[in-house]
Write a protein that holds these residues in place. Structure first.
Motif, PDB file in Angstrom:
ATOM      1  N   ASN A  45       0.832  -1.213   0.000  1.00  0.00           N
ATOM      2  CA  ASN A  45       0.000   0.000   0.000  1.00  0.00           C
ATOM      3  C   ASN A  45       0.866   1.263   0.000  1.00  0.00           C
ATOM      4  OD1 ASN A  45      -2.467   1.370   0.047  1.00  0.00           O
ATOM      5  ND2 ASN A  45      -2.467   1.514   2.281  1.00  0.00           N
ATOM      6  N   SER A  46       2.054   1.168  -0.589  1.00  0.00           N
ATOM      7  CA  SER A  46       2.911   2.363  -0.596  1.00  0.00           C
ATOM      8  C   SER A  46       2.453   3.374  -1.651  1.00  0.00           C
ATOM      9  CB  SER A  46       4.373   1.977  -0.838  1.00  0.00           C
ATOM     10  OG  SER A  46       4.472   1.200  -2.013  1.00  0.00           O
ATOM     11  N   GLY A  47       1.680   2.924  -2.626  1.00  0.00           N
ATOM     12  CA  GLY A  47       1.160   3.819  -3.662  1.00  0.00           C
ATOM     13  C   GLY A  47      -0.202   4.376  -3.268  1.00  0.00           C
ATOM     14  N   PRO A  48      -0.918   4.944  -4.243  1.00  0.00           N
ATOM     15  CA  PRO A  48      -2.235   5.533  -3.930  1.00  0.00           C
ATOM     16  C   PRO A  48      -3.280   4.488  -3.556  1.00  0.00           C
ATOM     17  CG  PRO A  48      -1.753   5.696  -6.288  1.00  0.00           C
ATOM     18  CD  PRO A  48      -0.505   5.201  -5.637  1.00  0.00           C
ATOM     19  N   LYS A  61       5.237  -0.360   7.089  1.00  0.00           N
ATOM     20  CA  LYS A  61       4.057   0.454   7.388  1.00  0.00           C
ATOM     21  C   LYS A  61       3.134   0.633   6.187  1.00  0.00           C
ATOM     22  CE  LYS A  61       4.393   3.836  10.407  1.00  0.00           C
ATOM     23  NZ  LYS A  61       4.877   5.081  11.060  1.00  0.00           N
ATOM     24  N   ALA A  62       3.485  -0.039   5.082  1.00  0.00           N
ATOM     25  CA  ALA A  62       2.604  -0.016   3.908  1.00  0.00           C
ATOM     26  C   ALA A  62       2.051  -1.413   3.630  1.00  0.00           C
ATOM     27  CB  ALA A  62       3.350   0.511   2.696  1.00  0.00           C
ATOM     28  N   LEU A  63       2.133  -2.302   4.613  1.00  0.00           N
ATOM     29  CA  LEU A  63       1.644  -3.671   4.417  1.00  0.00           C
ATOM     30  C   LEU A  63       0.161  -3.762   4.773  1.00  0.00           C
ATOM     31  CD1 LEU A  63       2.009  -6.767   3.957  1.00  0.00           C
ATOM     32  CD2 LEU A  63       2.511  -6.919   6.412  1.00  0.00           C
ATOM     33  N   ILE A  64      -0.582  -4.379   3.883  1.00  0.00           N
ATOM     34  CA  ILE A  64      -1.986  -4.711   4.163  1.00  0.00           C
ATOM     35  C   ILE A  64      -2.154  -6.211   4.001  1.00  0.00           C
ATOM     36  CG2 ILE A  64      -4.359  -4.529   3.351  1.00  0.00           C
ATOM     37  CD1 ILE A  64      -3.880  -1.730   2.489  1.00  0.00           C
TER      38      ILE A  64
ATOM     39  N   TYR B 103      -0.678  11.499  -1.652  1.00  0.00           N
ATOM     40  CA  TYR B 103      -1.622  11.233  -2.737  1.00  0.00           C
ATOM     41  C   TYR B 103      -2.948  11.903  -2.372  1.00  0.00           C
ATOM     42  CZ  TYR B 103       1.651   7.597  -4.158  1.00  0.00           C
ATOM     43  OH  TYR B 103       2.769   6.923  -4.558  1.00  0.00           O
ATOM     44  N   ASP B 158       4.244   5.575   0.827  1.00  0.00           N
ATOM     45  CA  ASP B 158       5.003   4.527   1.538  1.00  0.00           C
ATOM     46  C   ASP B 158       4.482   4.267   2.940  1.00  0.00           C
ATOM     47  OD1 ASP B 158       6.580   4.435  -0.710  1.00  0.00           O
ATOM     48  OD2 ASP B 158       8.071   5.830   0.106  1.00  0.00           O
ATOM     49  N   ASN B 160       0.615   3.272   5.279  1.00  0.00           N
ATOM     50  CA  ASN B 160      -0.815   2.962   5.236  1.00  0.00           C
ATOM     51  C   ASN B 160      -1.694   4.143   5.642  1.00  0.00           C
ATOM     52  OD1 ASN B 160      -0.952   0.255   4.393  1.00  0.00           O
ATOM     53  ND2 ASN B 160      -0.338  -0.469   6.427  1.00  0.00           N
TER      54      ASN B 160
END
Lengths: 184, 255
Positions: A45-48, A61-64, B103, B158, B160
């Motif tokens: 989830n590092s992108g939009p 911290k961008a893991l789902i 974003y 980068d 959540n």
């Protein structure tokens, strides 16, 4: 007169009594679902928007973790309570239709086969590091997203396991593949 | 813009340009469609949500009666649609929440509507062949409505973490817009009763409303904020319509 009383008991009393019957008779628990399949995906989830993970690594911290639950409405399971344990992969869950995630919130545990940090050794619960976002849309789709809020102590390869508990019924487990958690 | 208003008012109350013509004193009713562009459309952005309008289109009905030396007083009412400029809304939201490297997705409606009513004063300046030039001034109240909620999502790169906002415009009063219009109309005869009217005008509308913000973030924390906003929206408009006149016209011969 007796006929009239009997007629009243059968025609009016019996249907009305089901409204107060315990268990499945209560509106809140009358929807029993048979869970056919669980699928756990790990997303970047590092992108939009969340996307498929590339190169088997992701910023922590961008893991789902996205859980997809395939189930079907089976009211007869509530009434009978039979056949639930004959096939181990199946379990029934009873919940209020509008409160699915609340029920699920109480029933899940996430763990990893690797040490996350000093307070979270391998195999321990990581529930305090993940956030299950309550969403009516995701609940209706049978899709639940668990957001990782914290970075591990060190970058390492993890394999997460999600266990769902259904008190009185069964326990279901699903596992992700191996991937590396990165720090910013 | 003040100079334009001053010029309009000065023309209105100055002496007749061609005093050899008798002003047409008949009662008149008009119907007109207008289309315009906001003065703010030429600017980069807006400081309020209602100001994110770049176009307008509408229709008006009016009635007027010449009272003294051709100066006519009337009433009018109409409906206008203000087009919302999507990029302006996005820019307004980005500035409001200090979005730099995140974003940003913004979902807004394409328009809102304004009902207008008010009083009109104008003075015809007769030209040749029953044509005339009518500078006019309108003042009135309006009601802004149908401003649909703006949905905003701001997500960190980068990470959540995200925040979601719903922005809702709530009018403080039934009539939440006060405005004036200054312009000039060219009147061209079609028949004894019917005339074509072409107009150019500037409308300055002052909107007053409460902006309500419902926010939530990744961990489902929720908050609500309200703030009062007012905004002066300027619009240049072109109009095309018909004038219908009733009664007998007075000519020098039948005074």
């Amino acid at each position: 007169m007796k006929k009239l009383i009997l007629f009243y008991l059968f025609a009016v009393g019996l249907p009305a009594s089901t409204l107060w019957a315990p268990g499945c008779g209560r509106p809140c628990e009358e929807q029993c679902h048979l869970i056919r399949n669980l699928k756990l995906e790990s997303l970047d989830n590092s992108g939009p928007v969340p996307a498929e993970m590339l190169h088997q690594q992701v910023l922590a911290k961008a893991l789902i973790l996205r859980l997809s639950v395939q189930d079907s409405l089976r009211p007869e399971l509530c009434a009978s309570g039979l056949g639930l344990f004959t096939v181990p992969a199946f379990a029934a869950r009873a919940y209020c239709p509008v409160e699915r995630t609340r029920h699920l919130t109480r029933l899940w545990t996430i763990s990893s086969d690797e040490n996350f940090d000093a307070a979270h050794p391998a195999g321990s619960s990581l529930n305090d590091l993940f956030y299950l976002r309550d969403s009516a849309v995701s609940s209706a789709n049978g899709t639940y997203e668990f957001y990782l809020l914290q970075e591990p102590a060190a970058e390492s390869v993890h394999r997460f396991q999600l266990t769902l508990f259904f008190p009185g019924y069964d326990t279901l487990t699903t596992i992700t593949g191996h991937f590396k958690l990165l720090k910013k | 813009m003040r100079q334009l208003v001053f010029l309009g008012v000065a023309l209105l109350f100055s002496g007749p340009l061609r005093s050899q013509h008798l002003p047409d004193s008949r009662f008149r009713a008009g119907i007109e469609v207008v289309s315009g562009i906001s003065a703010q459309a030429f600017n980069e952005g807006s400081r309020t949500l209602a100001g994110c309008s770049n176009t307008s289109a509408g229709a008006y009905l009016s009635m007027a009666r010449p009272l003294y030396q051709g100066v006519a007083l009337g009433f009018f009412g109409g409906y206008e649609v203000q087009g919302i400029h999507g990029n302006a809304v996005r820019q307004y939201v980005a500035e409001r929440y200090g979005v730099t490297n995140q974003y940003l997705s913004v979902l807004s409606a394409s328009h809102y509507s304004v009902w207008r009513m008010g009083a009109e004063v104008f003075r015809p300046f007769p030209l040749r062949r029953s044509r005339s030039l009518d500078p006019f001034l309108r003042i009135g109240l309006g009601s802004m409505s149908d401003f649909q909620d703006v949905q905003v999502r701001i997500k960190e790169r980068d990470d959540n973490y995200f925040e979601e906002y719903t922005l809702v415009i709530r009018p403080q009063h039934r009539f939440n817009a006060a405005y004036y219009v200054v312009g000039v109309r060219a009147i061209l005869p079609l028949s004894y009763l019917t005339y074509v009217r072409l107009s150019f005008s500037y409308t300055a509308t002052n909107f007053h409303y409460t902006l309500e913000e419902d926010g939530s973030n990744l961990t489902n924390q929720k908050w609500n904020r309200q703030e009062k906003q007012s905004y002066l929206l300027g619009t240049f408009q072109l109009g095309l319509g018909f004038d219908f006149r009733f009664g007998r016209r007075k000519f020098p011969g039948n005074r």
